[in-house]
Design a protein around this motif. Structure first.
Motif, PDB file in Angstrom:
ATOM      1  N   VAL A  25       0.870  -1.170   0.000  1.00 57.25           N
ATOM      2  CA  VAL A  25       0.000   0.000   0.000  1.00 57.25           C
ATOM      3  C   VAL A  25       0.909   1.223   0.000  1.00 57.25           C
ATOM      4  CG1 VAL A  25      -1.795   1.288   1.204  1.00 57.25           C
ATOM      5  CG2 VAL A  25      -1.822  -1.217   1.223  1.00 57.25           C
ATOM      6  N   VAL A  26       0.696   2.088  -0.971  1.00 58.37           N
ATOM      7  CA  VAL A  26       1.563   3.247  -1.182  1.00 58.37           C
ATOM      8  C   VAL A  26       0.711   4.512  -1.189  1.00 58.37           C
ATOM      9  CG1 VAL A  26       3.269   4.300  -2.725  1.00 58.37           C
ATOM     10  CG2 VAL A  26       3.111   1.814  -2.562  1.00 58.37           C
ATOM     11  N   CYS A  37       2.518  -6.899  -6.345  1.00 57.91           N
ATOM     12  CA  CYS A  37       3.903  -7.289  -6.599  1.00 57.91           C
ATOM     13  C   CYS A  37       3.956  -8.772  -6.941  1.00 57.91           C
ATOM     14  CB  CYS A  37       4.776  -6.998  -5.377  1.00 57.91           C
ATOM     15  SG  CYS A  37       4.840  -5.249  -4.899  1.00 57.91           S
ATOM     16  N   ARG A  38       5.108  -9.212  -7.380  1.00 55.45           N
ATOM     17  CA  ARG A  38       5.295 -10.627  -7.682  1.00 55.45           C
ATOM     18  C   ARG A  38       5.625 -11.400  -6.411  1.00 55.45           C
ATOM     19  NH1 ARG A  38      10.255 -10.198 -11.347  1.00 55.45           N
ATOM     20  NH2 ARG A  38      10.574  -8.428  -9.932  1.00 55.45           N
ATOM     21  N   ASN A  39       5.267 -12.645  -6.398  1.00 49.40           N
ATOM     22  CA  ASN A  39       5.689 -13.560  -5.343  1.00 49.40           C
ATOM     23  C   ASN A  39       6.744 -14.481  -5.951  1.00 49.40           C
ATOM     24  OD1 ASN A  39       6.081 -15.477  -3.394  1.00 49.40           O
ATOM     25  ND2 ASN A  39       3.939 -16.132  -3.263  1.00 49.40           N
ATOM     26  N   SER A  40       7.998 -14.276  -5.582  1.00 49.35           N
ATOM     27  CA  SER A  40       9.078 -15.056  -6.194  1.00 49.35           C
ATOM     28  C   SER A  40       9.411 -16.327  -5.432  1.00 49.35           C
ATOM     29  CB  SER A  40      10.338 -14.186  -6.325  1.00 49.35           C
ATOM     30  OG  SER A  40      10.814 -13.785  -5.055  1.00 49.35           O
ATOM     31  N   TYR A  54       9.733  -3.780  -4.575  1.00 41.95           N
ATOM     32  CA  TYR A  54       9.619  -2.837  -3.461  1.00 41.95           C
ATOM     33  C   TYR A  54      10.201  -1.477  -3.863  1.00 41.95           C
ATOM     34  CZ  TYR A  54       9.283  -1.395   1.445  1.00 41.95           C
ATOM     35  OH  TYR A  54       8.937  -0.772   2.609  1.00 41.95           O
ATOM     36  N   ALA A  55      11.356  -1.515  -4.525  1.00 36.69           N
ATOM     37  CA  ALA A  55      11.990  -0.273  -4.960  1.00 36.69           C
ATOM     38  C   ALA A  55      11.116   0.470  -5.956  1.00 36.69           C
ATOM     39  CB  ALA A  55      13.357  -0.571  -5.563  1.00 36.69           C
ATOM     40  N   ALA A  56      10.464  -0.264  -6.856  1.00 34.61           N
ATOM     41  CA  ALA A  56       9.586   0.363  -7.839  1.00 34.61           C
ATOM     42  C   ALA A  56       8.399   1.033  -7.156  1.00 34.61           C
ATOM     43  CB  ALA A  56       9.104  -0.673  -8.848  1.00 34.61           C
ATOM     44  N   ALA A  57       7.877   0.404  -6.100  1.00 34.32           N
ATOM     45  CA  ALA A  57       6.770   0.999  -5.350  1.00 34.32           C
ATOM     46  C   ALA A  57       7.233   2.267  -4.634  1.00 34.32           C
ATOM     47  CB  ALA A  57       6.204  -0.008  -4.356  1.00 34.32           C
ATOM     48  N   GLU A  58       8.450   2.240  -4.092  1.00 28.99           N
ATOM     49  CA  GLU A  58       8.991   3.427  -3.421  1.00 28.99           C
ATOM     50  C   GLU A  58       9.159   4.588  -4.392  1.00 28.99           C
ATOM     51  OE1 GLU A  58      11.636   2.310   0.405  1.00 28.99           O
ATOM     52  OE2 GLU A  58      12.529   1.743  -1.513  1.00 28.99           O
ATOM     53  N   ASP A  59       9.431   4.281  -5.651  1.00 31.21           N
ATOM     54  CA  ASP A  59       9.550   5.341  -6.652  1.00 31.21           C
ATOM     55  C   ASP A  59       8.217   6.039  -6.896  1.00 31.21           C
ATOM     56  OD1 ASP A  59      12.243   4.839  -6.992  1.00 31.21           O
ATOM     57  OD2 ASP A  59      11.973   3.540  -8.740  1.00 31.21           O
ATOM     58  N   LEU A  60       7.116   5.329  -6.611  1.00 27.11           N
ATOM     59  CA  LEU A  60       5.796   5.916  -6.818  1.00 27.11           C
ATOM     60  C   LEU A  60       5.386   6.830  -5.676  1.00 27.11           C
ATOM     61  CD1 LEU A  60       3.876   2.734  -8.080  1.00 27.11           C
ATOM     62  CD2 LEU A  60       4.710   4.641  -9.466  1.00 27.11           C
ATOM     63  N   GLY A  61       5.783   6.469  -4.460  1.00 25.41           N
ATOM     64  CA  GLY A  61       5.383   7.237  -3.288  1.00 25.41           C
ATOM     65  C   GLY A  61       5.904   6.589  -2.018  1.00 25.41           C
ATOM     66  N   GLU A  62       5.230   6.833  -0.902  1.00 24.42           N
ATOM     67  CA  GLU A  62       5.664   6.290   0.389  1.00 24.42           C
ATOM     68  C   GLU A  62       4.951   4.972   0.675  1.00 24.42           C
ATOM     69  OE1 GLU A  62       5.884   7.413   5.160  1.00 24.42           O
ATOM     70  OE2 GLU A  62       5.105   8.866   3.718  1.00 24.42           O
ATOM     71  N   VAL A  63       5.733   3.918   0.904  1.00 24.18           N
ATOM     72  CA  VAL A  63       5.170   2.617   1.257  1.00 24.18           C
ATOM     73  C   VAL A  63       4.709   2.667   2.708  1.00 24.18           C
ATOM     74  CG1 VAL A  63       5.625   0.158   1.529  1.00 24.18           C
ATOM     75  CG2 VAL A  63       6.640   1.405  -0.395  1.00 24.18           C
ATOM     76  N   VAL A  64       3.423   2.359   2.937  1.00 28.48           N
ATOM     77  CA  VAL A  64       2.877   2.438   4.293  1.00 28.48           C
ATOM     78  C   VAL A  64       2.424   1.093   4.836  1.00 28.48           C
ATOM     79  CG1 VAL A  64       2.195   4.857   4.049  1.00 28.48           C
ATOM     80  CG2 VAL A  64       0.579   3.050   3.416  1.00 28.48           C
ATOM     81  N   ALA A  65       2.322   0.067   3.993  1.00 29.27           N
ATOM     82  CA  ALA A  65       1.871  -1.240   4.487  1.00 29.27           C
ATOM     83  C   ALA A  65       2.255  -2.343   3.511  1.00 29.27           C
ATOM     84  CB  ALA A  65       0.356  -1.256   4.702  1.00 29.27           C
ATOM     85  N   VAL A  66       2.417  -3.536   4.070  1.00 30.88           N
ATOM     86  CA  VAL A  66       2.659  -4.752   3.290  1.00 30.88           C
ATOM     87  C   VAL A  66       1.376  -5.570   3.305  1.00 30.88           C
ATOM     88  CG1 VAL A  66       4.007  -6.891   3.146  1.00 30.88           C
ATOM     89  CG2 VAL A  66       5.109  -4.759   3.882  1.00 30.88           C
TER      90      VAL A  66
END
Length: 234
Positions: A25-26, A37-40, A54-66
């Motif tokens: 959640v971003v 995201c993918r499950n590897s 995770y890094a790609a999500a951080e580029d979009l905004g602030e990660v607030v939850a998994v």
């Protein structure tokens, strides 16, 4: 969470079923967004969210939850979920699917016990147990190393490649002498893939795949599959 976020999580859980779905959640420009995201992970028992996702999500905004799903299983957090939530410092949302039960956990200071913890590779495994023992009993934080599922069958010799980097040196072939000595064993694999902490008085602390962590007598079979004994030098 907002209704649109929860609905996006449901859609992702249904799409990836019967495997675990995972995402983040971003907050993007003041608005909440679910990023699938993918499950590897190679199996169906857990999830691994790739660092690049995770890094790609951080580029979009602030990660607030998994977020992740529990296919055909209650939304109650597993021990691995509790430990991982602490490590992330974020809220975790768990969706049981297709039961459609959503639960949220927060970091609360949880620590898995040294004896009796469940196994989850990369989160609660034999090396995690070694690291936790050193941190709790010696106040020493050992370096962690990324490890993929089934690394021991893929030509990687992680323990022998990294023990010096973690502050250990080899002292013998199969004779632990001091509490804290680490025993490396080769358990049905091509490389040393199992580690135990020697506790003294002939006892070791270790964690086998599919079992709870335990204290066991060192000798017999365990000594037969020992490849070397390491000692922490700092």
């Amino acid at each position: 969470m907002e209704r649109a976020t929860i609905e996006a999580i449901r859609v992702h859980a249904a799409r990836d079923y019967p495997r675990e779905a995972c995402g983040l959640v971003v907050v993007v420009r003041g608005r909440e967004r679910y990023v699938p995201c993918r499950n590897s992970a190679s199996g169906t028992e857990h999830f691994i969210l790739p660092a690049e996702d995770y890094a790609a999500a951080e580029d979009l905004g602030e990660v607030v939850a998994v977020v992740h799903s529990h296919p055909d299983y209650p939304a109650a957090p597993s021990e691995a979920d509790l430990v991982s939530c602490e490590a992330s410092g974020l809220s975790w949302h768990i969706l049981s699917w297709p039961a459609d039960d959503l639960r949220t956990i927060q970091p609360s200071g949880y620590q898995a016990p040294l004896v009796g913890r469940t196994f989850a590779h990369g989160v609660l495994d034999c090396y995690t147990l070694v690291r936790d023992w050193y941190q709790r009993e010696r106040g020493i934080v050992l370096k962690d190393f990324p490890r993929h599922d089934e690394w021991w069958n893929q030509g990687e010799d992680l323990y022998l490649q990294h023990y010096a980097e973690a502050g250990f040196e080899r002292i013998s072939q199969d004779q632990p002498e001091r509490p804290g000595d680490v025993i490396l064993m080769q358990l049905r694999a091509k490389v040393a893939n199992h580690a135990a902490v020697y506790l003294g008085d002939g006892l070791m602390l270790h964690h086998l795949h599919g079992r709870l962590s335990s204290r066991d007598v060192y000798g017999g079979y365990w000594q037969e599959i020992t490849r070397c004994v390491l000692r922490y030098q700092g």
